[in-house]
Design an enzyme around this catalytic site. Structure first.
Site, mmCIF file in Angstrom:
data_model
loop_
_atom_site.group_PDB
_atom_site.id
_atom_site.type_symbol
_atom_site.label_atom_id
_atom_site.label_comp_id
_atom_site.label_asym_id
_atom_site.label_seq_id
_atom_site.Cartn_x
_atom_site.Cartn_y
_atom_site.Cartn_z
ATOM 1 N N HIS A 103 4.728 82.536 -36.502
ATOM 2 C CA HIS A 103 3.526 81.713 -36.529
ATOM 3 C C HIS A 103 3.233 80.977 -35.236
ATOM 4 C CE1 HIS A 103 2.106 81.859 -40.725
ATOM 5 N NE2 HIS A 103 3.371 82.156 -40.996
ATOM 6 N N LYS B 264 -12.913 79.338 -41.870
ATOM 7 C CA LYS B 264 -13.581 78.624 -42.966
ATOM 8 C C LYS B 264 -14.960 78.130 -42.527
ATOM 9 C CE LYS B 264 -9.015 76.849 -44.221
ATOM 10 N NZ LYS B 264 -8.144 75.668 -44.019
ATOM 11 N N THR C 144 -7.011 79.107 -38.953
ATOM 12 C CA THR C 144 -7.741 79.587 -40.132
ATOM 13 C C THR C 144 -8.913 78.659 -40.410
ATOM 14 O OG1 THR C 144 -6.122 78.424 -41.513
ATOM 15 C CG2 THR C 144 -5.864 80.815 -41.277
ATOM 16 N N LYS D 117 -7.999 69.358 -38.172
ATOM 17 C CA LYS D 117 -6.755 70.129 -38.067
ATOM 18 C C LYS D 117 -5.654 69.131 -37.742
ATOM 19 C CE LYS D 117 -8.880 72.606 -34.872
ATOM 20 N NZ LYS D 117 -8.571 73.968 -35.296
ATOM 21 N N ARG D 118 -4.401 69.560 -37.808
ATOM 22 C CA ARG D 118 -3.323 68.666 -37.405
ATOM 23 C C ARG D 118 -3.587 68.143 -35.992
ATOM 24 N NH1 ARG D 118 1.231 67.880 -41.023
ATOM 25 N NH2 ARG D 118 2.158 66.871 -39.207
ATOM 26 N N LYS E 121 -4.082 71.308 -29.404
ATOM 27 C CA LYS E 121 -5.372 71.482 -30.087
ATOM 28 C C LYS E 121 -6.481 70.673 -29.400
ATOM 29 C CE LYS E 121 -3.293 72.490 -34.652
ATOM 30 N NZ LYS E 121 -3.995 73.642 -35.274
HETATM 31 C C1 LIG Z 1 -7.243 75.414 -43.077
HETATM 32 C C2 LIG Z 1 -6.473 74.173 -43.049
HETATM 33 C C3 LIG Z 1 -5.617 73.904 -41.976
HETATM 34 C C4 LIG Z 1 -5.518 74.809 -40.777
HETATM 35 O O1 LIG Z 1 -6.508 74.445 -39.860
HETATM 36 P P1 LIG Z 1 -6.493 74.986 -38.346
HETATM 37 O O2 LIG Z 1 -7.795 74.526 -37.798
HETATM 38 O O3 LIG Z 1 -6.397 76.471 -38.422
HETATM 39 O O4 LIG Z 1 -5.327 74.359 -37.679
HETATM 40 C C5 LIG Z 1 -4.906 72.724 -41.983
HETATM 41 N N1 LIG Z 1 -5.003 71.851 -42.998
HETATM 42 C C6 LIG Z 1 -5.823 72.065 -44.035
HETATM 43 C C7 LIG Z 1 -5.911 71.048 -45.126
HETATM 44 C C8 LIG Z 1 -6.583 73.228 -44.107
HETATM 45 O O5 LIG Z 1 -7.386 73.447 -45.164
#
Ligand SMILES: *Cc1c(COP(=O)(O)O)cnc(C)c1O
Length: 819
Positions: free
Chosen positions: A365, A668, A664, A556-557, A562
């Site tokens: 990952h 979305k 991911t 995101k985190r 990032k």
């Molecule tokens: C999809 C999702 C992530 C991943 O987000 P990235 O932008 O790909 O880092 C992290 N936390 C939650 C709650 C999510 O739904």
């Protein structure tokens, strides 16, 4: 599969049966009536009614797998970031409308019922969410799969913002119990730790080993049903909870030390107490290692028990079982399977090894060095003495094979060694994964490519056929059908419902870009989602949001790579521009950020404070008004994501190229009709390929540029000096413009200017801001913007996790999949 064997008298799928069942459960299971019931009671009565309907299908599905002796897929993951389940269950059972009406007729408010559910936050971020999306897709595709994990008492912490700082609160998600899982009190296994490995002669002159004098912990199974979308399949998510072993300390007990004998219980139960809150950061804590082995051992016993019920030939294991490890966290499954086959079942090493490699597969990952698991040999020797021996033997044989293949290249052999050298050597869990499994995959094309070229280059030379790509995906059920009901209804109205399981069908929407009535509805739905988001913000923060402003979102985190810091610099720049020209013609923007920082990640936590301080300044400046807002929303979670994503106009995917394995969140947003501004990183590259260059905003240094910059000797000062606006923004952070404590943000200034700006924020800033201007230009033309937004929705069908799972099924697991 039909439900001919339906036993429960009230398990009908129509509104009337649902309503009656809800009423019955409220009264006869929960002993409440309409006067005394709370939202939680109402929610529970709905869940109980849904569970009744799941149970028949669950039992039949499992029976079917057993009778057909189907090949099983086992997904091993330390994390499942599931979120809420009620809507997901209703959607997949195909009774959302019926249930909504049933609730109404029973006098319940659907929204209140829904909101009574607490998120199952058993994960940190992308990796855990991926596992949850995969469960949904595996059930939808009818794959006989079981997800294995840990039932943490405390999931990811609840984030509060106090005075701009992140404060972590325990996530008491089981406070009132979990109505979705069923405890299998009799499905429990001993998980041994410590002890030693005793060598003995087996009587045939062979040296054998036995792991003895262990200290055991019990793993108890808790099962959650995982329904596929309208296919009557119900798979299983089995989470292990630690409990004290039945073997209490008899010696202490007999000596009358009752309390001491029982006290140990507490320690054992610690194993499943809490999820480690680090995302992409390895810290070699013993308790974490215990958790990983706990998952592996309990799951492996369960898997092999099930195999043995219908098989007596171990060589058949790879034909009947595929085990997928979500990152290296469960990779001890490799030596554990070897231990069972060699020590307990008496197979030869070579036989056992062949079976193990064919059964196991490993997903990488991340390339981040600080995330790679390296367990000290000293820790393993103490906790898992026999496994350490097996790892040494795996390594010895592997290096011998390498030497035969490539000769005496010491440097290369040392890089390939699973066990490091030195005083306290470490076991490289990724290397163990590659050597001990038949496939290793990355999670986006770029990432898988980089694995072969950089991190695993030496391994790729030895095992080129083992490396493969499986680009991540998201489940369209939760991330469109559920979270954006209005848009789903519009789509279904035009092209039918098939898109929910065949997301490529969204391509048909392309022909509606010239359909004025359709485009009007499409735009109105985004507007309605923005309005709901604005109401949420107003409720939580008392801030009024301009709903015709561009909703520009980064969630995101919080990580340096990032680059939430770059987004913040953009916010500051935009603020400065407005201040310099208060009557200027600005495209109004609402910048929204959310995300958790690991509790020990000082820099990430400082970013949160900075974002809140910058927001405070911007949001309270009368010159700015509703031209700009910058808000950090607390406690990012699946549920918050489901609210925010449908409201987004612009999706921020701005990681330093080469650092985001896939992402991911990016998928979305695009699926819900947001345009992306992003770097050529992770799956952004493939999103660009799918939606077309003209429908995405790409900027910044590429992986090759980053490489070149570093080799040339990157100097952030030149960028800082050369760009007036950048300099102003950085200086404001430094000089106390956002906080009177001038020392506070010095670590950020240091990282940008004095420590080499490792994540190239300054190098990408200028093009980023220029690209944001192009975004503004497009947003001024709403028709054109909406057309591109629709094309994003229409063209990202590839990123369904159904496609991802089909790829795993075909190329790694060798299992058949429904059409
Ligand atoms: C999809 C999702 C992530 C991943 O987000 P990235 O932008 O790909 O880092 C992290 N936390 C939650 C709650 C999510 O739904």
């Amino acid at each position: 599969m039909s439900s001919k064997k339906t036993i429960h008298p009230r398990s009908g799928m129509n509104k009337d049966d649902l309503r009656e069942d809800i009423r019955q459960h409220l009264r006869y299971t929960l002993a409440k009536d309409e006067y005394s019931s709370t939202n939680w009671d109402n929610y529970r009565s709905v869940v109980l009614s849904v569970m009744d309907r799941l149970h028949d299908r669950w039992i039949e599905t499992q029976q079917g797998y057993y009778k057909n002796e189907s090949k099983r897929v086992y997904y091993l993951s330390m994390e499942y970031l599931i979120g809420r389940l009620l809507d997901n269950m209703l959607v997949n059972l195909g009774v959302q409308d019926e249930a909504a009406e049933a609730m109404e007729e029973a006098g319940l408010d659907y929204d209140k019922v829904r909101n009574a559910e607490w998120d199952a936050g058993l994960g940190n971020g992308g990796l855990g969410r991926l596992a949850a999306c995969f469960l949904d897709s595996m059930a939808t595709l009818g794959i006989p799969a079981i997800g294995y994990g840990i039932r943490y008492d405390f999931g990811i912490f609840y984030q509060q913002i106090e005075n701009g700082y992140q404060v972590e609160k325990p996530d008491l998600w089981l406070r009132y119990g979990n109505p979705w899982d069923v405890v299998r009190s009799k499905t429990q296994y001993n998980v041994p730790f410590y002890g030693h490995s005793r060598a003995y002669n087996d009587g045939n002159g062979d040296l054998k080993f036995k792991w003895e004098n262990t200290h055991d912990v019990l793993a108890v199974a808790y099962d959650t049903p995982i329904p596929g979308f309208k296919n009557d399949v119900v798979n299983n998510l089995r989470l292990w909870k630690a409990s004290s072993s039945s073997s209490i300390d008899l010696k202490s007990f007999n000596q009358g030390q009752y309390i001491d004998a029982v006290r140990d219980t507490q320690l054992n139960e610690n194993i499943s107490r809490v999820l480690y809150p680090n995302d992409k950061m390895f810290r070699g804590q013993e308790l974490r290692l215990k958790q990983e082995f706990f998952l592996v051992m309990a799951s492996m016993k369960d898997i092999l028990r099930r195999f043995r019920k219908t098989n007596d030939d171990w060589r058949k294991l790879p034909e009947k079982v595929a085990i997928q490890c979500n990152d290296t966290h469960p990779n001890l499954a490799i030596p554990e399977l070897m231990r069972v086959l060699v020590d307990e079942e008496g197979l030869s090493w070579d036989q056992a090894w062949d079976i193990t490699v064919k059964t196991m597969a490993y997903t990488n990952h991340t390339l981040l060095p600080e995330a790679l698991e390296k367990w000290p040999v000293s820790l393993l020797r103490n906790l898992l003495p026999r496994h350490l021996q097996i790892i040494y033997e795996i390594n010895r044989r592997f290096l011998q094979h390498v030497q035969e293949k490539i000769g005496d290249d010491r440097g290369k052999i040392s890089r390939l060694s699973i066990v490091g050298e030195g005083e306290d050597p470490v076991v490289h869990m990724a290397s163990l994964g590659i050597v001990g499994s038949h496939k290793t995959n990355g999670v986006a094309a770029l990432h898988s490519d980089l694995l072969k070229k950089t991190l695993f280059r030496d391994f790729y030379e030895i095992f080129p056929e083992r490396f493969t790509n499986k680009t991540n995906g998201i489940t369209p059920r939760r991330w469109l059908r559920q979270c954006n009901r209005e848009l789903s209804a519009l789509i279904t109205d035009k092209i039918g419902e098939e898109w929910v399981t065949h997301l490529d069908q969204l391509k048909k929407l392309e022909s509606y870009t010239d359909d004025k009535a359709f485009m009007k509805k499409f735009a109105a739905i985004k507007q309605s989602n923005k309005k709901k988001m604005a109401e949420y913000i107003h409720d939580k923060r008392g801030i009024k949001i301009n709903t015709s402003s561009m909703f520009d979102i980064q969630i995101k985190r919080i990580h340096e790579y990032k680059r939430q810091l770059m987004f913040t610099l953009y916010a500051i720049t935009q603020y400065n521009r407005i201040k310099a020209n208060p009557d200027g013609d600005f495209v109004p923007r609402t910048l929204l950020v959310a995300g958790k920082a690991a509790p020990g990640y000082t820099m990430a936590k400082l970013f949160i404070k900075l974002m809140n301080d910058v927001g405070e300044k911007i949001n309270n400046d009368p010159d700015v008004g509703d031209k700009l807002k910058f808000l950090f929303l607390e406690n990012y979670s699946v549920t918050l994501a489901e609210k925010m994503i449908p409201s987004a106009n612009l999706s921020e995917q701005i990681s330093t190229a080469g650092f985001e394995a896939s992402g991911t969140g990016n998928m979305k947003f695009a699926l819900n009709g947001a345009l992306t501004i992003g770097t050529l990183d992770g799956a952004n590259v493939e999103i660009k390929e799918e939606v077309g260059d003209e429908n995405i905003f790409i900027f910044g240094n590429t992986v090759d540029d980053v490489d070149r910059l570093r080799h040339e000797g990157y100097n952030p000062w030149t960028y800082y000096e050369k760009n007036e606006e950048l300099k102003q923004a950085v200086d404001q952070i430094r000089d106390g413009f956002f906080n009177e404590d001038k020392e506070l943000y010095q670590p950020i200034i240091d990282s940008l200017l004095h420590k080499g700006d490792y994540f190239l924020v300054l190098a990408d800033y200028e093009e980023y801001v220029k690209t944001q201007e192009k975004v503004d230009d497009l947003f001024r033309n709403q028709d054109e913007w909406n057309r591109k937004a629709l094309l994003n929705t229409a063209r990202v069908g590839k990123f369904s996790s159904d496609r991802t799972i089909r790829d795993y099924a075909e190329e790694i697991w060798n299992v058949k999949v429904a059409d």
